[in-house]
Design a protein around this motif. Structure first.
Motif, PDB file in Angstrom:
ATOM      1  N   GLU A 192       0.838  -1.189   0.000  1.00 47.29           N
ATOM      2  CA  GLU A 192       0.000   0.000   0.000  1.00 47.29           C
ATOM      3  C   GLU A 192       0.875   1.242   0.000  1.00 47.29           C
ATOM      4  O   GLU A 192       1.924   1.273   0.652  1.00 47.29           O
ATOM      5  CB  GLU A 192      -0.931   0.005   1.213  1.00 47.29           C
ATOM      6  N   GLU A 248       0.634   5.392   0.508  1.00 46.39           N
ATOM      7  CA  GLU A 248      -0.257   6.408   1.052  1.00 46.39           C
ATOM      8  C   GLU A 248      -0.193   7.719   0.265  1.00 46.39           C
ATOM      9  O   GLU A 248       0.764   7.995  -0.462  1.00 46.39           O
ATOM     10  CB  GLU A 248       0.072   6.662   2.529  1.00 46.39           C
ATOM     11  N   ALA A 307      -3.915   7.469  -2.498  1.00 40.50           N
ATOM     12  CA  ALA A 307      -3.469   6.235  -1.854  1.00 40.50           C
ATOM     13  C   ALA A 307      -3.855   5.056  -2.737  1.00 40.50           C
ATOM     14  O   ALA A 307      -5.002   4.952  -3.178  1.00 40.50           O
ATOM     15  CB  ALA A 307      -4.099   6.084  -0.471  1.00 40.50           C
ATOM     16  N   TYR A 324      -9.929   5.126   0.863  1.00 39.43           N
ATOM     17  CA  TYR A 324      -9.254   6.415   0.717  1.00 39.43           C
ATOM     18  C   TYR A 324     -10.291   7.526   0.585  1.00 39.43           C
ATOM     19  O   TYR A 324     -11.188   7.454  -0.253  1.00 39.43           O
ATOM     20  CB  TYR A 324      -8.338   6.402  -0.505  1.00 39.43           C
TER      21      TYR A 324
END
Length: 383
Positions: A143, A145, A154, A185
């Motif tokens: 992931e 951000e 993100a 998000y």
């Protein structure tokens, strides 16, 4: 432990550590995973992101109605996602997945080390990308951000590995990539730029040549057309496509990676298969695989063919590689390091600076509910 008994990957960078052909590894690599974090190296086997290659002046203009300043880690440019790109981060995994189908003539190799019992089959798993049926392989996810290295939004990315065997016993490695907006998000960004590839360095004579060198290698490239680079901004294209001076003018013509004087050909350029940017989809996975390049180890008799659905590829003969020797320790042997021209990269991708060019940006522009995808295949065999 890698899920394959032959092909080895590690969570750091979801990196390809070893790709053996006829029992011989053909990738520049370290013998212990810890060295990927502690010893300097030029992206050995890494899964590159959040974008690939260079973005001019580390700037993205007119995205989400504003401009973004990215981290400049290659002179004035952003390279391979920035100071700490995805290749330098720990990915989640490996985890077991089932996805897609092998082409006729390829038989899958079941990954090792996973619990195949109850609860591992059925409707799949959204977190891992498991579809509940299909080819059996292993994967990693990461992931990224909002604001990481300066990029907006993100996102979540997956890299899935599948091992198979061809009809003549060839080693087959498939890598599939997918990138989506991160679930949940709630930021302001509604679009971002994205890219992903593998940065393995190949040398088919590793067992026959010490120190490692690309001398005694023969290559073919599927197109001589490349992005001409600006003289005032290293690694950034002008927008003009021209034949490359170091490769044959006819596609797929064999040529040595060393010159008559013995030096390694200085190639570090992006070759273009699809010269119509507006026709390049964000998700190239439905497209047919195309051969990008082939390599032959003249001493080993080993062969590698790289295929992809991507519209371009960086071909880099590793002329600036400078990896110092490492000491023995932590259950590993010492190593003498790798110098310039010791390995060649074939990096399937979108255009260099696609993210920084509004004319080309559509090929890497990820909007809400959009999906970025790509796939690559590596064939290895011995004469």
């Amino acid at each position: 432990m890698s899920p394959s008994q032959t092909i080895k990957t590690i969570p750091r960078g979801a990196s390809l550590q070893s790709l053996p052909i006829n029992g011989q590894n053909i990738t520049l690599s370290f013998p212990h995973p810890s060295l990927y974090s502690t010893h300097p190296h030029p992206h050995f086997g890494e899964t590159i992101g959040r974008t690939t290659n260079r973005i001019a002046h580390a700037q993205i203009k007119n995205l989400n109605g504003r401009d973004y300043q990215l981290f400049a880690n290659n002179g004035p440019n952003n390279l391979h996602g920035g100071k700490v790109g995805w290749g330098a981060r720990e990915w989640t995994g490996p985890f077991f997945v089932r996805r897609g189908r092998w082409d006729k003539g390829i038989v899958g190799v079941r990954p090792d080390g996973f619990d195949m019992g109850a609860g591992k089959r059925g409707d799949g798993d959204k977190e891992t990308g498991d579809q509940g049926e299909g080819r059996e392989g292993w994967g990693y996810s990461i992931e990224s951000e909002d604001g990481e290295e300066g990029f907006p939004g993100a996102v979540k990315a997956w890299a899935w590995y599948f091992e198979g065997r061809g009809e003549k016993g060839e080693v087959v490695l498939d890598i599939e990539y997918e990138i989506r907006w991160k679930e949940g998000y709630e930021g302001e960004a509604t679009e971002t730029v994205i890219g992903i590839t593998n940065h393995a360095y190949f040398n088919l004579n590793l067992a026959q040549s010490t120190p490692a060198t690309l001398a005694d290698h023969t290559a073919t490239i599927s197109t001589p057309t490349h992005q001409t680079l600006r003289p005032d901004l290293p690694g950034i294209p002008t927008g003009t496509l021209t034949p490359h001076p170091e490769v044959p003018s006819s596609p797929n013509t064999p040529f040595p990676l060393s010159t008559p004087s013995g030096s390694i050909r200085p190639i570090d350029d992006c070759f273009i298969l699809n010269s119509t940017p507006s026709s390049i989809p964000l998700d190239t996975r439905p497209l047919e695989l195309q051969t990008l390049a082939t390599l032959h180890g003249d001493k080993s008799g080993l062969n590698l063919r790289v295929e992809s659905t991507e519209p371009a590829f960086q071909f880099y003969t590793g002329i600036t590689v400078d990896v110092p020797a490492w000491d023995a320790g932590e259950g590993r042997d010492g190593g003498q390091g790798f110098g310039g021209g010791s390995g060649v990269c074939v990096e399937p991708s979108r255009y260099v600076n696609a993210a920084g060019s509004e004319e080309w940006r559509g090929m890497c522009l990820l909007k809400r509910a959009g999906v970025f995808g790509a796939r690559s295949r590596y064939w290895g065999w011995k004469d």
